[in-house]
Write a protein that holds these residues in place. Structure first.
Motif, PDB file in Angstrom:
ATOM      1  N   LEU A   1      26.908   3.898  25.074  1.00 57.75           N
ATOM      2  CA  LEU A   1      27.602   2.984  25.975  1.00 57.75           C
ATOM      3  C   LEU A   1      28.553   2.216  25.069  1.00 57.75           C
ATOM      4  O   LEU A   1      28.121   1.498  24.170  1.00 57.75           O
ATOM      5  N   SER A   2      29.841   2.424  25.263  1.00 61.20           N
ATOM      6  CA  SER A   2      30.852   1.790  24.431  1.00 61.20           C
ATOM      7  C   SER A   2      31.638   0.814  25.299  1.00 61.20           C
ATOM      8  O   SER A   2      32.203   1.205  26.321  1.00 61.20           O
ATOM      9  N   ILE A   3      31.669  -0.448  24.897  1.00 60.57           N
ATOM     10  CA  ILE A   3      32.285  -1.500  25.701  1.00 60.57           C
ATOM     11  C   ILE A   3      33.471  -2.111  24.963  1.00 60.57           C
ATOM     12  O   ILE A   3      33.330  -2.615  23.845  1.00 60.57           O
ATOM     13  N   GLU A   4      34.630  -2.073  25.616  1.00 61.72           N
ATOM     14  CA  GLU A   4      35.826  -2.726  25.074  1.00 61.72           C
ATOM     15  C   GLU A   4      35.789  -4.185  25.500  1.00 61.72           C
ATOM     16  O   GLU A   4      35.824  -4.500  26.692  1.00 61.72           O
ATOM     17  N   VAL A   5      35.711  -5.062  24.519  1.00 63.53           N
ATOM     18  CA  VAL A   5      35.536  -6.488  24.788  1.00 63.53           C
ATOM     19  C   VAL A   5      36.752  -7.071  25.503  1.00 63.53           C
ATOM     20  O   VAL A   5      36.609  -7.866  26.430  1.00 63.53           O
ATOM     21  N   GLY A   6      37.934  -6.690  25.078  1.00 66.72           N
ATOM     22  CA  GLY A   6      39.151  -7.216  25.695  1.00 66.72           C
ATOM     23  C   GLY A   6      39.860  -8.237  24.825  1.00 66.72           C
ATOM     24  O   GLY A   6      41.003  -8.572  25.079  1.00 66.72           O
TER      25      GLY A   6
ATOM     26  N   ALA B   1      28.860 -11.271  31.008  1.00 68.03           N
ATOM     27  CA  ALA B   1      29.978 -11.318  30.054  1.00 68.03           C
ATOM     28  C   ALA B   1      30.989 -10.249  30.455  1.00 68.03           C
ATOM     29  O   ALA B   1      30.726  -9.058  30.271  1.00 68.03           O
ATOM     30  N   SER B   2      32.112 -10.652  30.998  1.00 63.77           N
ATOM     31  CA  SER B   2      33.098  -9.668  31.443  1.00 63.77           C
ATOM     32  C   SER B   2      33.699  -8.931  30.250  1.00 63.77           C
ATOM     33  O   SER B   2      33.677  -9.418  29.122  1.00 63.77           O
ATOM     34  N   PHE B   3      34.222  -7.753  30.528  1.00 64.39           N
ATOM     35  CA  PHE B   3      34.850  -6.936  29.494  1.00 64.39           C
ATOM     36  C   PHE B   3      35.972  -6.120  30.124  1.00 64.39           C
ATOM     37  O   PHE B   3      36.120  -6.083  31.347  1.00 64.39           O
ATOM     38  N   SER B   4      36.754  -5.437  29.301  1.00 68.73           N
ATOM     39  CA  SER B   4      37.926  -4.690  29.769  1.00 68.73           C
ATOM     40  C   SER B   4      37.606  -3.283  30.241  1.00 68.73           C
ATOM     41  O   SER B   4      38.271  -2.754  31.137  1.00 68.73           O
TER      42      SER B   4
ATOM     43  N   LEU C   1      33.602   2.755  33.421  1.00 73.28           N
ATOM     44  CA  LEU C   1      33.336   1.554  34.199  1.00 73.28           C
ATOM     45  C   LEU C   1      34.513   0.627  33.966  1.00 73.28           C
ATOM     46  O   LEU C   1      34.671   0.055  32.891  1.00 73.28           O
ATOM     47  N   LEU C   2      35.354   0.527  34.969  1.00 78.89           N
ATOM     48  CA  LEU C   2      36.619  -0.176  34.849  1.00 78.89           C
ATOM     49  C   LEU C   2      36.638  -1.380  35.776  1.00 78.89           C
ATOM     50  O   LEU C   2      36.500  -1.233  36.990  1.00 78.89           O
ATOM     51  N   PRO C   3      36.813  -2.589  35.219  1.00 83.78           N
ATOM     52  CA  PRO C   3      36.892  -3.768  36.085  1.00 83.78           C
ATOM     53  C   PRO C   3      38.253  -3.876  36.763  1.00 83.78           C
ATOM     54  O   PRO C   3      39.282  -3.597  36.154  1.00 83.78           O
ATOM     55  N   ARG C   4      38.204  -4.251  38.044  1.00 84.02           N
ATOM     56  CA  ARG C   4      39.416  -4.556  38.814  1.00 84.02           C
ATOM     57  C   ARG C   4      39.097  -5.726  39.693  1.00 84.02           C
ATOM     58  O   ARG C   4      38.126  -5.692  40.445  1.00 84.02           O
TER      59      ARG C   4
END
Length: 186
Positions: free
Chosen positions: A19-24, A145-148, A178-181
């Motif tokens: 699971l790789s998460i781009e912090v933003g 914690a939101s992320f990009s 998993l893309l936030p919008r």
């Protein structure tokens, strides 16, 4: 601690499902918020960092400072099957304005647990069980914690980024996205 759940055994490491998460952002405070949320949501047991001796670990606080000093934080995680296994977390500090946080499960551990993550008729490794489980961890983490962007799959770190996707999910998917919008994770 059983051998299969011990991060001290080098044979427990190798290729990983991630699971790789781009912090933003590339700030320590944001990375710490995400690290703390991820560790809590994943219900990680223990937090250890590599010390000066090869293959030796010592208990450390779950902090960006510990992660930076050790290069990787490790602990134990319970797989969807209930089996306790090793897991690692690394940070990729981006010079491009965004950091990444990667949670990884060694494929040798998935083999031991009997979790399928590949098939001969697929051009890439995927596991519905792992994808759903890690997507659930990402979704719960996003609430704290939101992320990009988050991506899930076998050895996927660096396989995509939020800027490349430009807010749209790709039609063909060799990994889970998993893309936030608008504050909602899709």
């Amino acid at each position: 601690m059983s051998d299969s759940a011990s991060f001290r055994y080098e044979s427990n490491w190798g290729g990983c499902y991630e699971l790789s998460i781009e912090v933003g952002t590339s700030g320590d405070a944001e990375l710490q918020t995400l690290l703390s949320a991820l560790w809590s949501v994943a219900d990680m047991l223990g937090c250890f960092g590599r010390c000066d001796r090869e293959h030796e670990y010592t208990e450390v606080p779950c902090t960006v400072a510990s992660l930076s000093q050790s290069g990787q934080l490790v602990g134990q995680i319970r797989l969807p099957t209930g089996r306790l296994t090793v897991s690692g977390c690394t940070a990729v500090r981006g010079g491009d304005g965004s950091d990444w946080l990667d949670l990884s499960i060694p494929t040798s551990e998935l083999d031991e647990a009997g979790i399928e993550y590949h098939a001969d008729d697929q051009p890439f490794f995927r596991s519905a069980v792992l994808d759903d489980w890690l997507a659930g961890i990402a979704s719960a983490t996003f609430q704290q914690a939101s992320f990009s962007l988050a991506i899930v799959g076998w050895m996927i770190s660096g396989g995509a980024d939020a800027a490349m996707l430009a807010g749209e999910l790709p039609q063909e998917r060799a990994m889970g996205y998993l893309l936030p919008r608008d504050g909602v994770l899709h």
